[in-house]
Design a protein around this motif. Sequence first.
Motif, mmCIF file in Angstrom:
data_model
loop_
_atom_site.group_PDB
_atom_site.id
_atom_site.type_symbol
_atom_site.label_atom_id
_atom_site.label_comp_id
_atom_site.label_asym_id
_atom_site.label_seq_id
_atom_site.Cartn_x
_atom_site.Cartn_y
_atom_site.Cartn_z
ATOM 1 N N ARG A 107 0.611 -0.751 0.155
ATOM 2 C CA ARG A 107 -0.058 -0.098 0.374
ATOM 3 C C ARG A 107 1.438 1.165 -0.230
ATOM 4 O O ARG A 107 0.386 1.723 -0.665
ATOM 5 N N ASN A 108 2.161 1.154 0.578
ATOM 6 C CA ASN A 108 2.940 1.914 0.760
ATOM 7 C C ASN A 108 3.371 2.423 -0.178
ATOM 8 O O ASN A 108 3.699 3.556 -1.057
ATOM 9 N N LYS A 109 4.019 1.694 -0.823
ATOM 10 C CA LYS A 109 4.565 1.888 -2.160
ATOM 11 C C LYS A 109 3.957 2.274 -3.107
ATOM 12 O O LYS A 109 4.377 3.134 -4.214
ATOM 13 N N LYS A 110 2.619 1.750 -3.464
ATOM 14 C CA LYS A 110 1.461 2.158 -4.193
ATOM 15 C C LYS A 110 1.240 3.774 -4.242
ATOM 16 O O LYS A 110 0.589 4.816 -5.557
ATOM 17 N N GLN A 111 1.281 4.031 -3.061
ATOM 18 C CA GLN A 111 0.714 5.694 -2.324
ATOM 19 C C GLN A 111 2.262 6.485 -3.065
ATOM 20 O O GLN A 111 1.855 7.217 -3.818
ATOM 21 N N ARG A 112 3.259 5.650 -2.807
ATOM 22 C CA ARG A 112 4.289 7.110 -3.416
ATOM 23 C C ARG A 112 5.085 6.873 -5.423
ATOM 24 O O ARG A 112 5.355 7.873 -5.157
ATOM 25 N N GLU A 113 4.492 5.584 -5.820
ATOM 26 C CA GLU A 113 3.944 5.820 -7.204
ATOM 27 C C GLU A 113 3.736 6.352 -7.454
ATOM 28 O O GLU A 113 3.811 7.282 -8.669
ATOM 29 N N GLU A 114 2.094 6.342 -6.852
ATOM 30 C CA GLU A 114 0.589 7.585 -7.016
ATOM 31 C C GLU A 114 1.501 8.698 -7.313
ATOM 32 O O GLU A 114 1.115 9.541 -7.931
ATOM 33 N N ALA A 115 1.666 8.991 -6.015
ATOM 34 C CA ALA A 115 2.480 10.580 -5.726
ATOM 35 C C ALA A 115 4.003 10.722 -6.206
ATOM 36 O O ALA A 115 3.857 12.425 -7.120
ATOM 37 N N LYS A 116 4.601 9.893 -6.974
ATOM 38 C CA LYS A 116 5.291 10.535 -8.382
ATOM 39 C C LYS A 116 4.690 10.725 -9.504
ATOM 40 O O LYS A 116 5.148 11.404 -10.187
ATOM 41 N N GLN A 117 4.016 9.724 -9.937
ATOM 42 C CA GLN A 117 2.904 9.815 -10.679
ATOM 43 C C GLN A 117 2.264 11.656 -11.581
ATOM 44 O O GLN A 117 2.451 12.104 -12.030
#
Length: 214
Positions: A107-117
């Motif tokens: 979940r944290n990894k997904k949040q970071r990837e979404e933030a970077k996008q």
Amino acid sequence: MSLPDISSTPKKIMLESWMSTRSYIALYGPTGSDKDCFDSLGETPESDEYPHLYRWHKHIASYESEFSKLKAAPDKEICSLREALEAEDEEFNLEETPEEEKEREERNKKQREEAKQKMVSKPKKAAKSIVTLQVKPWEDTTDMAELEANVRKIEMDGLVWGKSQLLPVGYGIRMLQINFVIEDEKVSVVDLEDKIREDEEHVQSTDVAAMQKL
């Protein structure tokens, strides 16, 4: 008022968001709160996962020799950050099962990837700061016009020099007070001060009198 430990992933994510609009944990210069957070993090954050935290960590590392001299930030300046971190403590279950831990990490990894996008797809306005710097000469006979000329010769991507004036220090000595604007991601005030102090013939010391976000 001290801050909680911030070495866990959820805390890092929260602090990354906090530092996205700041150069320091509180105020416009390094304080004891920066030292506490720096020590609590331990290792340098990953630049691709925590770009703002990485920038801050690298900058604060340059103050390590001065950590013992840093004053504590006023409670009111870090109260909201402390409350957010403590709330995270209440929500974070330290008795996670392996499955729950895996789900949280994903979940944290997904949040970071979404933030970077979002950062890539939506260009953001570069964070800038206006700084007032005081440059002190060695003596009253120092050529201040030449000193200022040498300061303004320094060119860095993201640096724009502004107005200046000479202020009395005492015993006939005057110091240069000069304003400049920097892009926070491109210019380190510490590096700039080092470049100015390379003019050993004219410059005795430098000091940041004020720093404010634009």
